[in-house]
Design an enzyme around this catalytic site. Structure first.
Site, PDB file in Angstrom:
ATOM      1  N   HIS A  20      -2.251  -5.355   1.685  1.00  0.00           N
ATOM      2  CA  HIS A  20      -3.555  -6.199   1.361  1.00  0.00           C
ATOM      3  C   HIS A  20      -2.943  -7.725   1.454  1.00  0.00           C
ATOM      4  CE1 HIS A  20      -7.431  -6.937  -0.230  1.00  0.00           C
ATOM      5  NE2 HIS A  20      -7.263  -7.541  -0.813  1.00  0.00           N
TER       6      HIS A  20
ATOM      7  N   PHE B 199     -15.439   4.154   7.025  1.00  0.00           N
ATOM      8  CA  PHE B 199     -13.850   4.193   6.059  1.00  0.00           C
ATOM      9  C   PHE B 199     -13.756   4.312   5.051  1.00  0.00           C
ATOM     10  CE2 PHE B 199     -14.037   0.093   7.960  1.00  0.00           C
ATOM     11  CZ  PHE B 199     -13.577  -0.832   6.096  1.00  0.00           C
TER      12      PHE B 199
ATOM     13  N   LYS C 115       0.757  -1.207   0.171  1.00  0.00           N
ATOM     14  CA  LYS C 115       0.051  -0.093   0.026  1.00  0.00           C
ATOM     15  C   LYS C 115       0.918   1.531   0.321  1.00  0.00           C
ATOM     16  CE  LYS C 115      -4.386  -2.265   2.364  1.00  0.00           C
ATOM     17  NZ  LYS C 115      -4.984  -2.370   3.644  1.00  0.00           N
TER      18      LYS C 115
ATOM     19  N   ARG D  98      -1.731 -14.636   4.535  1.00  0.00           N
ATOM     20  CA  ARG D  98      -2.730 -13.046   6.137  1.00  0.00           C
ATOM     21  C   ARG D  98      -1.533 -13.642   7.233  1.00  0.00           C
ATOM     22  NH1 ARG D  98      -7.103  -9.978   4.581  1.00  0.00           N
ATOM     23  NH2 ARG D  98      -6.778 -10.049   7.231  1.00  0.00           N
TER      24      ARG D  98
ATOM     25  N   GLU E  90     -10.157 -10.729  -6.898  1.00  0.00           N
ATOM     26  CA  GLU E  90      -8.760  -9.649  -7.329  1.00  0.00           C
ATOM     27  C   GLU E  90      -7.913  -9.679  -8.269  1.00  0.00           C
ATOM     28  OE1 GLU E  90     -10.289  -9.307  -2.191  1.00  0.00           O
ATOM     29  OE2 GLU E  90      -8.211 -10.078  -2.794  1.00  0.00           O
TER      30      GLU E  90
ATOM     31  N   ARG F 210       2.830  -5.830   9.406  1.00  0.00           N
ATOM     32  CA  ARG F 210       1.769  -4.743   9.398  1.00  0.00           C
ATOM     33  C   ARG F 210       2.454  -4.283  11.653  1.00  0.00           C
ATOM     34  NH1 ARG F 210      -4.633  -6.691   7.616  1.00  0.00           N
ATOM     35  NH2 ARG F 210      -4.304  -5.230   5.938  1.00  0.00           N
TER      36      ARG F 210
ATOM     37  N   ASN G 188      -1.838   0.439   6.798  1.00  0.00           N
ATOM     38  CA  ASN G 188      -1.689  -0.175   7.205  1.00  0.00           C
ATOM     39  C   ASN G 188      -0.577  -1.291   6.211  1.00  0.00           C
ATOM     40  OD1 ASN G 188      -3.370  -1.607   6.082  1.00  0.00           O
ATOM     41  ND2 ASN G 188      -4.818  -2.365   7.249  1.00  0.00           N
TER      42      ASN G 188
ATOM     43  N   THR H 199      -5.288  -6.831  11.061  1.00  0.00           N
ATOM     44  CA  THR H 199      -5.956  -5.303   9.945  1.00  0.00           C
ATOM     45  C   THR H 199      -5.375  -4.525  11.150  1.00  0.00           C
ATOM     46  OG1 THR H 199      -7.491  -6.616   9.207  1.00  0.00           O
ATOM     47  CG2 THR H 199      -7.776  -3.944   9.341  1.00  0.00           C
TER      48      THR H 199
ATOM     49  N   TYR I 282     -12.874  -2.187  -3.077  1.00  0.00           N
ATOM     50  CA  TYR I 282     -13.656  -2.255  -1.926  1.00  0.00           C
ATOM     51  C   TYR I 282     -14.675  -1.888  -2.031  1.00  0.00           C
ATOM     52  CZ  TYR I 282      -8.559  -2.500   0.142  1.00  0.00           C
ATOM     53  OH  TYR I 282      -6.978  -2.569   0.424  1.00  0.00           O
TER      54      TYR I 282
HETATM   55  P1  DAT Z   1      -7.676  -6.931   5.871  1.00  0.00           P
HETATM   56  O1  DAT Z   1      -7.052  -5.374   5.425  1.00  0.00           O
HETATM   57  O2  DAT Z   1      -7.453  -7.134   7.361  1.00  0.00           O
HETATM   58  O3  DAT Z   1      -8.146  -7.712   5.410  1.00  0.00           O
HETATM   59  P2  DAT Z   1     -10.752  -5.340   5.850  1.00  0.00           P
HETATM   60  O4  DAT Z   1     -10.661  -5.798   4.502  1.00  0.00           O
HETATM   61  O5  DAT Z   1     -11.436  -5.215   7.381  1.00  0.00           O
HETATM   62  O6  DAT Z   1      -9.119  -5.782   6.769  1.00  0.00           O
HETATM   63  O7  DAT Z   1     -10.589  -3.831   5.867  1.00  0.00           O
HETATM   64  C1  DAT Z   1     -10.110  -3.258   4.503  1.00  0.00           C
HETATM   65  C2  DAT Z   1      -9.289  -2.183   4.905  1.00  0.00           C
HETATM   66  O8  DAT Z   1      -9.328  -1.062   5.353  1.00  0.00           O
HETATM   67  C3  DAT Z   1      -7.972  -2.063   5.878  1.00  0.00           C
HETATM   68  O9  DAT Z   1      -7.353  -3.170   5.178  1.00  0.00           O
HETATM   69  C4  DAT Z   1      -7.703  -1.390   6.193  1.00  0.00           C
HETATM   70  C5  DAT Z   1      -9.226  -0.324   6.006  1.00  0.00           C
HETATM   71  N1  DAT Z   1     -10.230  -0.337   7.717  1.00  0.00           N
HETATM   72  C6  DAT Z   1     -10.527  -1.278   7.975  1.00  0.00           C
HETATM   73  N2  DAT Z   1     -11.767  -0.759   9.051  1.00  0.00           N
HETATM   74  C7  DAT Z   1     -11.167   0.040   9.193  1.00  0.00           C
HETATM   75  C8  DAT Z   1     -11.076   1.089  10.569  1.00  0.00           C
HETATM   76  N3  DAT Z   1     -11.486   0.903  11.780  1.00  0.00           N
HETATM   77  N4  DAT Z   1     -10.672   2.362  10.532  1.00  0.00           N
HETATM   78  C9  DAT Z   1     -10.369   2.880   9.405  1.00  0.00           C
HETATM   79  N5  DAT Z   1      -9.721   2.046   8.240  1.00  0.00           N
HETATM   80  C10 DAT Z   1     -10.255   0.600   8.318  1.00  0.00           C
HETATM   81 MG    MG Z   2     -10.071  -7.320   3.772  1.00  0.00          MG
END
Ligand code: DAT
Ligand code: MG
Length: 140
Positions: free
Chosen positions: A117, A59, A11, A87, A128, A104, A114, A93, A51
């Site tokens: 992805h 968010f 990222k 993962r 994807e 991370r 973070n 996350t 996304y």
């Molecule tokens: P991951 O990337 O671990 O699969 P996710 O699919 O739940 O997590 O969310 C996708 C992305 O969205 C994540 O990498 C960062 C952002 N994100 C998730 N939860 C968030 C939050 N509470 N505040 C801000 N950004 C967030």
């Molecule tokens: Mg995810």
């Protein structure tokens, strides 16, 4: 366990800090092979489409702005049980909850910025990968 593929993004917070190599090293050390890789500057349309599953989350706007703020590196990773393996090395996350030694934990700045992805299922990995790569760009 079978050899499978997953999709990864390094990222903007990581590319900006010149961590493309450091992150890729972690992936390789975890037993994942980079079988496709390209540096792109995502368009708003790509980020919103990629996304889309999160479009109703509070968010979402912030996530899209972040993902288009700087270039990213999109990759296809191959290895035994690649989705889970990736993962595991990514970590939680929220970097505050990520385990020691994970990408991370070492590199992420916040829950939003973070660093990586990774697909969360074999089915999503296929979707994807196809979102960013033609089959002839993947060299296993
Ligand atoms: P991951 O990337 O671990 O699969 P996710 O699919 O739940 O997590 O969310 C996708 C992305 O969205 C994540 O990498 C960062 C952002 N994100 C998730 N939860 C968030 C939050 N509470 N505040 C801000 N950004 C967030
Ligand atoms: Mg995810």
């Amino acid at each position: 366990m079978a050899v499978t593929r997953t999709f990864s993004i390094i990222k903007p917070d990581a590319t900006r800090r010149n961590l493309t190599g450091a992150v890729t090293k972690k992936l390789e050390e975890a037993g994942l092979r980079v079988v496709a890789s390209k540096r792109i500057h995502m368009t708003r349309e790509q980020a919103e489409g990629f996304y889309a599953v999160h479009k109703d989350r509070p968010f979402f706007g912030e996530l899209v702005e972040f993902m288009i703020s700087e270039p990213v590196v999109v990759q296809v990773l191959e290895g035994e049980d690649a989705v889970k393996r990736n993962r595991d090395i990514m970590g939680a996350t929220n970097p505050a909850e990520a385990e020691e030694g994970t990408i991370r934990k070492e590199y992420a700045l916040s829950i939003g910025e973070n660093s990586v992805h990774g697909s969360d299922s074999d089915e999503n990995a296929k979707t994807e990968i196809a979102f960013f790569f033609d089959e002839d760009e993947i060299v296993g």
